[in-house]
Design a protein around this motif. Structure first.
Motif, PDB file in Angstrom:
ATOM      1  N   MET A   1      75.495  30.745  20.249  1.00  0.00           N
ATOM      2  CA  MET A   1      74.395  29.710  20.035  1.00  0.00           C
ATOM      3  C   MET A   1      74.545  28.836  18.870  1.00  0.00           C
ATOM      4  SD  MET A   1      70.625  30.370  21.454  1.00  0.00           S
ATOM      5  CE  MET A   1      70.817  31.824  22.297  1.00  0.00           C
ATOM      6  N   ALA A   2      74.717  27.708  18.875  1.00  0.00           N
ATOM      7  CA  ALA A   2      74.724  26.638  17.610  1.00  0.00           C
ATOM      8  C   ALA A   2      73.245  26.428  17.178  1.00  0.00           C
ATOM      9  CB  ALA A   2      75.404  25.405  18.096  1.00  0.00           C
ATOM     10  N   PRO A   3      73.322  26.324  15.848  1.00  0.00           N
ATOM     11  CA  PRO A   3      71.878  26.322  15.237  1.00  0.00           C
ATOM     12  C   PRO A   3      71.386  24.955  15.594  1.00  0.00           C
ATOM     13  CG  PRO A   3      73.467  26.278  13.609  1.00  0.00           C
ATOM     14  CD  PRO A   3      74.210  26.725  14.835  1.00  0.00           C
ATOM     15  N   VAL A   4      70.188  24.846  15.681  1.00  0.00           N
ATOM     16  CA  VAL A   4      69.655  23.281  15.603  1.00  0.00           C
ATOM     17  C   VAL A   4      69.936  22.603  14.401  1.00  0.00           C
ATOM     18  CG1 VAL A   4      67.600  24.066  17.019  1.00  0.00           C
ATOM     19  CG2 VAL A   4      67.256  24.117  14.748  1.00  0.00           C
ATOM     20  N   ILE A  13      60.889  13.831  11.025  1.00  0.00           N
ATOM     21  CA  ILE A  13      62.165  14.572  11.387  1.00  0.00           C
ATOM     22  C   ILE A  13      62.394  14.976  12.793  1.00  0.00           C
ATOM     23  CG2 ILE A  13      62.962  17.201  11.297  1.00  0.00           C
ATOM     24  CD1 ILE A  13      61.113  17.362   8.819  1.00  0.00           C
ATOM     25  N   VAL A  14      64.166  14.602  12.946  1.00  0.00           N
ATOM     26  CA  VAL A  14      64.323  14.496  14.201  1.00  0.00           C
ATOM     27  C   VAL A  14      65.050  16.189  14.687  1.00  0.00           C
ATOM     28  CG1 VAL A  14      65.969  13.604  16.023  1.00  0.00           C
ATOM     29  CG2 VAL A  14      64.577  12.101  14.594  1.00  0.00           C
ATOM     30  N   ILE A  15      64.760  16.934  15.490  1.00  0.00           N
ATOM     31  CA  ILE A  15      65.553  18.066  15.456  1.00  0.00           C
ATOM     32  C   ILE A  15      66.195  18.099  16.776  1.00  0.00           C
ATOM     33  CG2 ILE A  15      65.069  20.481  15.953  1.00  0.00           C
ATOM     34  CD1 ILE A  15      62.272  20.021  14.988  1.00  0.00           C
ATOM     35  N   THR A  16      67.672  18.422  16.768  1.00  0.00           N
ATOM     36  CA  THR A  16      68.425  18.414  17.830  1.00  0.00           C
ATOM     37  C   THR A  16      69.306  19.902  17.983  1.00  0.00           C
ATOM     38  OG1 THR A  16      70.207  17.728  16.609  1.00  0.00           O
ATOM     39  CG2 THR A  16      68.858  15.983  17.661  1.00  0.00           C
ATOM     40  N   GLY A  17      69.482  20.140  19.084  1.00  0.00           N
ATOM     41  CA  GLY A  17      70.279  21.350  19.752  1.00  0.00           C
ATOM     42  C   GLY A  17      70.708  21.511  20.748  1.00  0.00           C
ATOM     43  N   SER A  18      71.688  22.323  21.070  1.00  0.00           N
ATOM     44  CA  SER A  18      72.191  22.568  22.372  1.00  0.00           C
ATOM     45  C   SER A  18      71.381  23.475  23.354  1.00  0.00           C
ATOM     46  CB  SER A  18      73.878  23.094  22.203  1.00  0.00           C
ATOM     47  OG  SER A  18      73.627  24.244  21.528  1.00  0.00           O
ATOM     48  N   GLU A  19      70.471  24.104  22.804  1.00  0.00           N
ATOM     49  CA  GLU A  19      69.498  25.121  23.472  1.00  0.00           C
ATOM     50  C   GLU A  19      68.142  24.618  23.359  1.00  0.00           C
ATOM     51  OE1 GLU A  19      70.703  27.524  25.415  1.00  0.00           O
ATOM     52  OE2 GLU A  19      72.648  27.461  25.026  1.00  0.00           O
ATOM     53  N   LYS A  20      67.535  24.447  24.502  1.00  0.00           N
ATOM     54  CA  LYS A  20      66.308  23.634  24.559  1.00  0.00           C
ATOM     55  C   LYS A  20      65.286  24.765  23.821  1.00  0.00           C
ATOM     56  CE  LYS A  20      62.551  22.450  27.602  1.00  0.00           C
ATOM     57  NZ  LYS A  20      62.131  21.944  29.189  1.00  0.00           N
ATOM     58  N   THR A  21      65.341  25.991  24.120  1.00  0.00           N
ATOM     59  CA  THR A  21      64.327  27.016  23.486  1.00  0.00           C
ATOM     60  C   THR A  21      64.561  26.990  21.871  1.00  0.00           C
ATOM     61  OG1 THR A  21      65.955  28.939  23.924  1.00  0.00           O
ATOM     62  CG2 THR A  21      64.449  28.425  25.305  1.00  0.00           C
ATOM     63  N   GLU A  22      65.844  26.897  21.398  1.00  0.00           N
ATOM     64  CA  GLU A  22      65.884  26.835  19.954  1.00  0.00           C
ATOM     65  C   GLU A  22      65.381  25.655  19.243  1.00  0.00           C
ATOM     66  OE1 GLU A  22      67.259  29.316  18.116  1.00  0.00           O
ATOM     67  OE2 GLU A  22      67.387  30.494  19.709  1.00  0.00           O
ATOM     68  N   TRP A  48      69.572  18.854  23.354  1.00  0.00           N
ATOM     69  CA  TRP A  48      67.933  18.538  23.340  1.00  0.00           C
ATOM     70  C   TRP A  48      67.694  18.022  22.141  1.00  0.00           C
ATOM     71  CZ3 TRP A  48      65.734  19.351  27.751  1.00  0.00           C
ATOM     72  CH2 TRP A  48      66.295  20.231  28.892  1.00  0.00           C
ATOM     73  N   VAL A  49      66.343  17.092  22.252  1.00  0.00           N
ATOM     74  CA  VAL A  49      65.871  16.317  21.086  1.00  0.00           C
ATOM     75  C   VAL A  49      64.424  16.491  20.975  1.00  0.00           C
ATOM     76  CG1 VAL A  49      65.945  14.165  19.800  1.00  0.00           C
ATOM     77  CG2 VAL A  49      68.024  14.798  21.201  1.00  0.00           C
ATOM     78  N   VAL A  50      63.795  16.594  19.904  1.00  0.00           N
ATOM     79  CA  VAL A  50      62.479  16.137  19.471  1.00  0.00           C
ATOM     80  C   VAL A  50      62.222  15.690  18.324  1.00  0.00           C
ATOM     81  CG1 VAL A  50      62.055  18.582  18.747  1.00  0.00           C
ATOM     82  CG2 VAL A  50      60.040  17.465  19.789  1.00  0.00           C
ATOM     83  N   THR A  51      61.179  14.722  18.060  1.00  0.00           N
ATOM     84  CA  THR A  51      60.695  14.067  16.867  1.00  0.00           C
ATOM     85  C   THR A  51      59.546  14.955  16.534  1.00  0.00           C
ATOM     86  OG1 THR A  51      61.966  12.251  17.660  1.00  0.00           O
ATOM     87  CG2 THR A  51      60.618  12.079  15.793  1.00  0.00           C
ATOM     88  N   CYS A  52      59.442  15.051  15.170  1.00  0.00           N
ATOM     89  CA  CYS A  52      58.141  15.581  14.620  1.00  0.00           C
ATOM     90  C   CYS A  52      57.707  14.883  13.257  1.00  0.00           C
ATOM     91  CB  CYS A  52      58.054  16.813  14.328  1.00  0.00           C
ATOM     92  SG  CYS A  52      58.640  17.991  15.588  1.00  0.00           S
ATOM     93  N   GLU A  53      56.540  14.868  12.962  1.00  0.00           N
ATOM     94  CA  GLU A  53      56.085  14.315  11.511  1.00  0.00           C
ATOM     95  C   GLU A  53      56.354  15.314  10.825  1.00  0.00           C
ATOM     96  OE1 GLU A  53      51.811  14.152  10.430  1.00  0.00           O
ATOM     97  OE2 GLU A  53      51.935  11.876  10.993  1.00  0.00           O
ATOM     98  N   ASP A  54      57.068  14.951   9.651  1.00  0.00           N
ATOM     99  CA  ASP A  54      57.420  15.925   8.612  1.00  0.00           C
ATOM    100  C   ASP A  54      56.288  16.446   7.858  1.00  0.00           C
ATOM    101  OD1 ASP A  54      58.148  17.257   6.117  1.00  0.00           O
ATOM    102  OD2 ASP A  54      59.378  15.591   5.431  1.00  0.00           O
ATOM    103  N   PRO A  55      55.660  17.656   7.759  1.00  0.00           N
ATOM    104  CA  PRO A  55      54.452  18.285   7.374  1.00  0.00           C
ATOM    105  C   PRO A  55      54.664  18.244   5.602  1.00  0.00           C
ATOM    106  CG  PRO A  55      55.889  19.908   7.894  1.00  0.00           C
ATOM    107  CD  PRO A  55      56.540  18.891   8.381  1.00  0.00           C
TER     108      PRO A  55
END
Length: 81
Positions: A1-4, A13-22, A48-55
């Motif tokens: 598994m590759a890290p996100v 913050i944009v988070i990307t990774g090859s595994e949805k669960t990660e 897989w991609v998700v965008t979050c507000e930086d805490p």
């Protein structure tokens, strides 16, 4: 598994990774720190991609309290006396 991977983009913050669960786990970790989800976890090509507000982004912090005029803390006017 590759890290996100996380990339800071402005206040987000944009988070990307090859595994949805990660990617979901990384997003949950940011939410636990006070971040806010700005999108759903979605496929983009082979990632897989998700965008979050930086805490930790201080530019969006709201400061409360009453403002005081600048003259409030000054002593007597030296010109008047």
């Amino acid at each position: 598994m590759a890290p996100v991977k996380t990339v800071k983009m402005g206040a987000n913050i944009v988070i990307t990774g090859s595994e949805k669960t990660e990617v979901e786990a990384a997003a949950r970790a940011l939410v636990a720190k006070g971040g806010k989800l700005l999108s759903r976890v979605e496929p983009m090509g082979s990632k897989w991609v998700v965008t979050c507000e930086d805490p930790d982004d201080r530019s969006k912090r709201v400061h409360s309290g009453q403002a005081r005029p600048a003259a409030h803390d000054q002593g007597p006017d030296p010109a008047s006396g």
